[in-house]
Enzyme design. Structure first.
Site, PDB file in Angstrom:
ATOM      1  N   GLY A   2       0.818  -1.208   0.000  1.00  0.00           N
ATOM      2  CA  GLY A   2       0.000   0.000   0.000  1.00  0.00           C
ATOM      3  C   GLY A   2       0.848   1.252   0.000  1.00  0.00           C
ATOM      4  O   GLY A   2       0.554   2.230  -0.702  1.00  0.00           O
ATOM      5  N   LYS A 197       1.130 -16.437 -10.637  1.00  0.00           N
ATOM      6  CA  LYS A 197       1.885 -15.903  -9.499  1.00  0.00           C
ATOM      7  C   LYS A 197       1.810 -16.847  -8.297  1.00  0.00           C
ATOM      8  O   LYS A 197       2.754 -16.940  -7.507  1.00  0.00           O
ATOM      9  CB  LYS A 197       1.380 -14.520  -9.105  1.00  0.00           C
ATOM     10  N   ASN A 205       6.821 -18.485  -0.180  1.00  0.00           N
ATOM     11  CA  ASN A 205       6.320 -17.845   1.034  1.00  0.00           C
ATOM     12  C   ASN A 205       6.185 -18.811   2.207  1.00  0.00           C
ATOM     13  O   ASN A 205       6.772 -18.580   3.268  1.00  0.00           O
ATOM     14  CB  ASN A 205       4.997 -17.130   0.755  1.00  0.00           C
TER      15      ASN A 205
END
Length: 307
Positions: A2, A197, A205
């Site tokens: 963000g 992705k 991850n």
């Protein structure tokens, strides 16, 4: 993420942009604005407003949501109230998004793992755009973000399938990003790009979160690399069973996986977003990356023992 988007939009200076943040990050933004550093480039600006109270802002044309998937259900009402009647919410999410079924043939409603009470689905599905972000970022100090070069932004409309013209609302947001200097484009099939992705998200991850290893160390270990390739293969099989054959489109193969996991591609100190969350004691986006993938696998009869 963000902060990355906000800093670049602020630096472009073309929009009246407000920021919602919390704690020391918010205090720094209120005091000195946002700073994003990418290699030798810096983007900086002060928002029109910076607050932790969404109800203090007037309704917006566009709300860019950079929260993790697990935080969204509790904030669906706040996001909805922030939007003008014709306003749009753009969700920057990793993994399978809560809006996945919207616009698909035989639309089946919300995904309980990601939207347990269906509140996102009820309030926001018709006012939503999605984005696949290929961008690594880390908050290194309150109000200061460091990003990696080579970021790409694929924006899409859940209602669009391949070969359908870009919608007016999608085109307007792509234009906004392009005018601010983003490498942004409209995706003809955002779900395909999400699966693509997810191959790397579902492998790097979680394994980094379990091992606490930065990415170069992680990919330098042969046994861990083999586990991650198995995860990628499982995700690719689930995608195919759901209707997206990434191998047939030349987007995924064992040789592609090997290239992605080449340690030389990774900066020495790069940490995945999930590892950053582990080290900070934050909740993890497990369901968006692995849980919903496994749910799709069970529905389609695909074995996913590593997931």
């Amino acid at each position: 993420m963000g902060g990355h988007v906000a800093a670049r939009l602020l630096a472009a200076g073309q929009q009246e942009l407000s920021v919602l943040a919390r704690g020391p990050h918010l205090a720094a933004i209120q005091d000195q604005g946002l700073l994003l550093n990418i290699a030798d480039k810096s983007y900086q600006g002060r928002p029109f407003a910076a607050t932790d109270d969404s109800d203090s802002l007037v309704p917006q044309d566009l709300v860019i949501v950079a929260l993790k998937a697990q935080a969204l259900p509790d904030l669906a009402q706040s996001i909805s109230r922030l939007l003008k009647p014709e306003g749009i919410a753009l969700f920057l999410l990793n993994g399978i998004p809560w809006w996945w079924n919207y616009g698909l043939p035989g639309e089946r409603g919300s995904l309980p793992l990601l939207d347990p009470q269906g509140v996102l689905w009820r309030l926001l599905r018709q006012r939503t755009l999605g984005c696949v972000c290929h961008a690594s970022n880390e908050v290194v100090a309150p109000g200061v973000i460091v990003g990696s070069p080579g970021d790409r932004w694929l924006l899409g409309d859940p209602l669009l399938q391949a070969q359908v013209p870009v919608s007016q609302r999608l085109g307007a947001v792509v234009d906004l990003f392009e005018q601010a200097g983003f490498a942004a484009s409209a995706s003809a099939d955002l779900r395909r790009d999400i699966w693509h992705k997810l191959l790397i998200n579902a492998s790097l991850n979680p394994v980094s979160a379990l091992t606490r290893l930065p990415t170069r160390e992680l990919t330098s270990d042969g046994a861990l690399r083999e586990q991650m390739m198995t995860l990628m293969a499982e995700v690719m099989a689930v995608a195919k069973a759901c209707g997206w054959d990434l191998a047939a489109q030349g987007l995924a193969s064992p040789s592609v996986f090997e290239a992605w996991l080449n340690p030389a591609k990774r900066p020495p100190d790069h940490r995945t977003s999930m590892l950053q969350d582990v080290l900070a004691g934050r909740s993890l986006e497990v369901e968006a990356l692995l849980g919903q993938t496994q749910r799709f696998a069970r529905e389609t009869g695909v074995a996913t023992s590593m997931c």
